[in-house]
Every structure is written in structure tokens, then in C-alpha cells.
Design a protein around this motif. Structure first.
Motif, short mmCIF file in Angstrom:
data_model
loop_
_atom_site.label_atom_id
_atom_site.label_comp_id
_atom_site.label_asym_id
_atom_site.label_seq_id
_atom_site.Cartn_x
_atom_site.Cartn_y
_atom_site.Cartn_z
N ASP A 157 0.83 -1.25 0.01
CA ASP A 157 -0.11 0.04 -0.03
C ASP A 157 0.92 1.19 -0.03
OD1 ASP A 157 -2.32 -1.60 0.18
OD2 ASP A 157 -2.37 -1.46 2.41
N VAL A 158 2.00 1.21 0.93
CA VAL A 158 2.78 2.49 1.03
C VAL A 158 3.71 2.70 -0.39
CG1 VAL A 158 4.57 3.43 2.05
CG2 VAL A 158 2.74 2.31 3.66
N LEU A 159 4.10 1.55 -0.84
CA LEU A 159 4.80 1.78 -2.25
C LEU A 159 3.97 2.05 -3.25
CD1 LEU A 159 7.63 1.44 -3.29
CD2 LEU A 159 6.98 -0.88 -4.02
N ARG A 160 2.95 1.86 -3.39
CA ARG A 160 1.93 2.15 -4.42
C ARG A 160 1.49 3.64 -4.05
NH1 ARG A 160 -0.40 -3.08 -3.69
NH2 ARG A 160 0.33 -4.43 -5.61
N ALA A 161 1.15 4.09 -2.90
CA ALA A 161 0.92 5.43 -2.70
C ALA A 161 2.25 6.39 -2.99
CB ALA A 161 0.58 5.63 -1.19
N LEU A 162 3.39 5.91 -2.73
CA LEU A 162 4.48 6.50 -2.92
C LEU A 162 4.43 6.74 -4.42
CD1 LEU A 162 7.25 7.94 -2.18
CD2 LEU A 162 8.31 5.60 -2.34
N ILE A 163 4.39 5.83 -5.29
CA ILE A 163 4.62 6.06 -6.96
C ILE A 163 3.50 6.76 -7.33
CG2 ILE A 163 4.00 4.66 -8.82
CD1 ILE A 163 5.37 2.24 -7.44
N GLY A 164 2.40 6.77 -6.68
CA GLY A 164 1.12 7.58 -7.25
C GLY A 164 1.54 9.06 -6.78
N MET A 165 2.26 9.51 -5.73
CA MET A 165 2.28 10.80 -5.58
C MET A 165 3.56 11.30 -6.40
SD MET A 165 2.42 11.02 -1.50
CE MET A 165 2.50 9.36 -0.91
N CYS A 166 4.40 10.56 -6.91
CA CYS A 166 5.49 10.89 -7.80
C CYS A 166 5.24 11.14 -9.17
CB CYS A 166 6.80 10.05 -7.52
SG CYS A 166 7.61 10.19 -5.83
N ARG A 180 5.96 17.04 -0.20
CA ARG A 180 4.97 17.76 0.79
C ARG A 180 3.83 16.85 0.87
NH1 ARG A 180 4.25 21.72 -1.98
NH2 ARG A 180 2.26 21.35 -3.01
N LEU A 181 3.37 16.10 -0.23
CA LEU A 181 2.56 15.09 -0.04
C LEU A 181 2.89 13.94 0.66
CD1 LEU A 181 0.88 15.12 -3.73
CD2 LEU A 181 -0.09 16.12 -1.66
N LEU A 182 4.19 13.54 0.64
CA LEU A 182 4.67 12.39 1.51
C LEU A 182 4.59 12.68 3.04
CD1 LEU A 182 5.93 9.75 0.83
CD2 LEU A 182 8.25 10.98 0.94
N ASP A 183 4.86 14.04 3.36
CA ASP A 183 4.79 14.35 4.91
C ASP A 183 3.40 14.16 5.20
OD1 ASP A 183 7.39 14.88 5.30
OD2 ASP A 183 7.24 17.05 4.66
N VAL A 184 2.36 14.80 4.27
CA VAL A 184 0.95 14.68 4.76
C VAL A 184 0.57 13.17 4.98
CG1 VAL A 184 -1.35 15.12 4.04
CG2 VAL A 184 0.41 16.94 3.78
N PHE A 185 0.76 12.44 4.10
CA PHE A 185 0.76 10.72 4.21
C PHE A 185 1.26 9.95 5.30
CE2 PHE A 185 2.08 6.49 2.97
CZ PHE A 185 0.85 6.08 2.71
N VAL A 186 2.56 10.62 5.54
CA VAL A 186 3.16 9.78 6.97
C VAL A 186 2.46 10.41 8.31
CG1 VAL A 186 5.29 9.63 8.30
CG2 VAL A 186 5.50 9.39 5.68
N ASP A 187 2.14 11.56 8.36
CA ASP A 187 1.51 12.22 9.37
C ASP A 187 0.14 11.63 9.48
OD1 ASP A 187 3.47 13.70 9.94
OD2 ASP A 187 2.61 15.59 8.99
N GLY A 188 -0.70 11.28 8.40
CA GLY A 188 -1.83 10.53 8.43
C GLY A 188 -1.69 9.12 8.74
N LEU A 189 -0.77 8.52 8.97
CA LEU A 189 -0.55 7.40 9.34
C LEU A 189 -0.35 7.25 10.91
CD1 LEU A 189 1.86 5.58 6.79
CD2 LEU A 189 -0.72 5.13 6.87
N ARG A 190 0.01 8.31 11.60
CA ARG A 190 0.29 8.31 12.79
C ARG A 190 -1.00 8.09 13.72
NH1 ARG A 190 4.91 10.41 15.19
NH2 ARG A 190 6.18 11.67 13.96
N LEU A 191 -0.71 7.24 14.90
CA LEU A 191 -1.72 7.20 15.97
C LEU A 191 -1.76 8.07 17.03
CD1 LEU A 191 -1.52 3.33 16.69
CD2 LEU A 191 -3.42 4.41 15.12
N ARG A 192 -2.96 8.58 17.44
CA ARG A 192 -3.14 9.38 18.29
C ARG A 192 -4.16 9.18 19.40
NH1 ARG A 192 -2.60 11.86 13.29
NH2 ARG A 192 -1.16 13.56 13.18
N PRO A 193 -3.45 8.57 20.34
CA PRO A 193 -4.27 7.98 21.40
C PRO A 193 -4.98 9.07 22.19
CG PRO A 193 -1.75 7.10 21.62
CD PRO A 193 -2.00 8.37 20.58
N ALA A 194 -4.70 10.13 22.58
CA ALA A 194 -5.41 11.14 23.30
C ALA A 194 -6.44 11.66 22.37
CB ALA A 194 -4.20 12.42 23.46
N HIS A 195 -6.34 11.66 20.99
CA HIS A 195 -7.58 12.29 20.37
C HIS A 195 -8.60 11.09 20.31
CE1 HIS A 195 -9.66 14.02 17.15
NE2 HIS A 195 -9.58 12.86 16.47
N LYS A 196 -7.80 9.91 20.13
CA LYS A 196 -8.99 8.68 20.01
C LYS A 196 -9.64 8.33 21.43
CE LYS A 196 -7.50 4.60 18.61
NZ LYS A 196 -6.68 3.47 18.46
#
Length: 220
Positions: A157-166, A180-196
């Protein structure tokens, strides 16, 4: 005497290795820039070697492209191993993915020539997909184990997303957009326990002793 003879044989071999590496490094820079200047003559000039030296190492254009391609994949695989000990697993994953943008830039300059040799291109794609997914998989597993990113995404999934962004951007400066899109993508993968905890916590139980309306129905 024998030792002196061995030294004479080894010296040109070392020079040949250095020249080959210089050509590969120069080819990466020239092919990444792309355009009409991405010629073998330009690679030789950039490497500081004669065109004859280039052809001795790489007799065809496709041979040079394949060598550059494989070298980039191997370096990315090595980088993933080095980042395995990085203190922040998410930033390690981000750094590795950002390094891939350089690889795609080099590959974009070679894609037309690689396509000329269909069987080689197919084999190279299989080779790179296997090596790169293994590298991503190791970095992902470490970040998931640390409880830093979500566990429902695969290396593919990650590899295909990377190829698509490039590859969705072909205009000048596409690398900046991809990063820039890559940073958004990685930040979107983060878990935020407090928010959950604040958004998905258990609902309070209803007090069954209280009437459901302001009016109490009389008995009988």
C-alpha cells in the motif's frame, strides 16, 4: 617479484572500480535532471572520464540504465537497514520514503530506455518491487510495534501510494510537491491515542431509575 607483479595487476582493477562508481554517480545526476542534456556524452563529462571508458564498463545505453537502477534499489535497501536503529521509527520511515523521491527522479530519466528492453524492464520491476517492499515492511513493522502508526496498511500500500504521489506530477518542481504530499501521508498514518480517547470513548450508561419523560404515567 611475484608481489610486485600482483600490485601492478591490482592497481588498474581499483581504478576501474572507481571509474565505474564515478560513472554511475554521474549518470544518476544527469538522468535525474532529464531533458536533452541526459546523454551518455554528458554522463562521461560529468564523471570526468572519456566516452571510451564509459563504454568499456557499459557497452550499451540500456546496460548503464540497468546498472544505475539496480544501484539505487540496493542503496535504498541498505538505507532501510541503517534506519532500523534510528530512535524515532516514524521519522525513520519518513526519511526512507523521502529518499525514494530521488530514486523516482532518476528513474523518470531512464523509463523510456528501460521500456525498450521489455524483458529486462519486467525483471527489474520485479527485482525492485521485492527489495523495496521488504525495506518498507521492516520500517513499518517497527513503527507499528512502537504503537506509533496504524497497523492496517501494508508495505505494498505504501509503495503504491509513493509511486502515485511521484508519477502524478510531471511539471518542473514536482519533487517539492511529492515531498509535501509524502509528509501529509506519513502524518496521516500516525496514531493519536489522546484524540482517540476523547472522540471514541465509551458512552455513559443511561440511568434507568429516572423517567424517560417529564410526565409520570399513573398506575392502575
Amino acid at each position: 617479484m611475484a608481489g610486485h607483479s600482483t600490485e601492478i595487476v591490482r592497481k588498474p582493477r581499483a581504478d576501474a572500480v572507481r571509474n565505474r562508481e564515478r560513472v554511475l554517480e554521474a549518470a544518476k545526476a544527469v538522468f535525474s535532471a532529464g531533458g536533452s542534456e541526459a546523454s551518455l556524452e554528458a554522463v562521461a563529462r560529468h564523471a570526468g572520464v572519456g566516452i571510451g571508458t564509459l563504454y568499456r564498463h557499459f557497452p550499451t545505453r540500456e546496460a548503464l540504465y540497468e546498472a544505475v537502477y539496480r544501484r539505487e534499489v540496493e542503496q535504498l535497501s541498505d538505507l532501510a537497514e541503517q534506519l532500523d536503529n534510528a530512535p524515532d521509527p516514524v521519522e525513520a520511515l519518513r526519511r526512507w520514503l523521502r529518499a525514494n523521491v530521488e530514486f523516482v527522479a532518476t528513474k523518470k530519466g531512464m523509463v523510456a530506455a528501460l521500456a525498450l528492453v521489455a524483458h529486462a524492464s519486467t525483471e527489474l520491476q520485479a527485482y525492485s518491487f521485492d527489495r523495496l517492499t521488504k525495506a518498507i515492511g521492516a520500517l513499518l513493522a517497527r513503527a507499528v510495534a512502537a504503537g506509533e502508526i496504524r497497523a492496517d496498511i501494508s508495505a505494498e500500500d505504501v509503495l503504491r501510494a509513493l509511486i502515485g504521489m511521484c508519477y502524478m506530477h510531471d511539471q518542473a518542481g514536482w519533487q517539492t510537491t511529492a515531498l509535501r504530499l509524502l509528509d501529509v501521508f506519513v502524518d496521516g498514518l500516525r496514531l493519536r491515542p489522546a484524540h482517540k480517547a476523547t472522540t471514541a470513548g465509551p458512552k455513559p450508561a443511561r440511568d434507568k431509575t429516572k423517567p424517560t419523560s417529564g410526565r409520570v404515567k399513573p398506575k392502575g
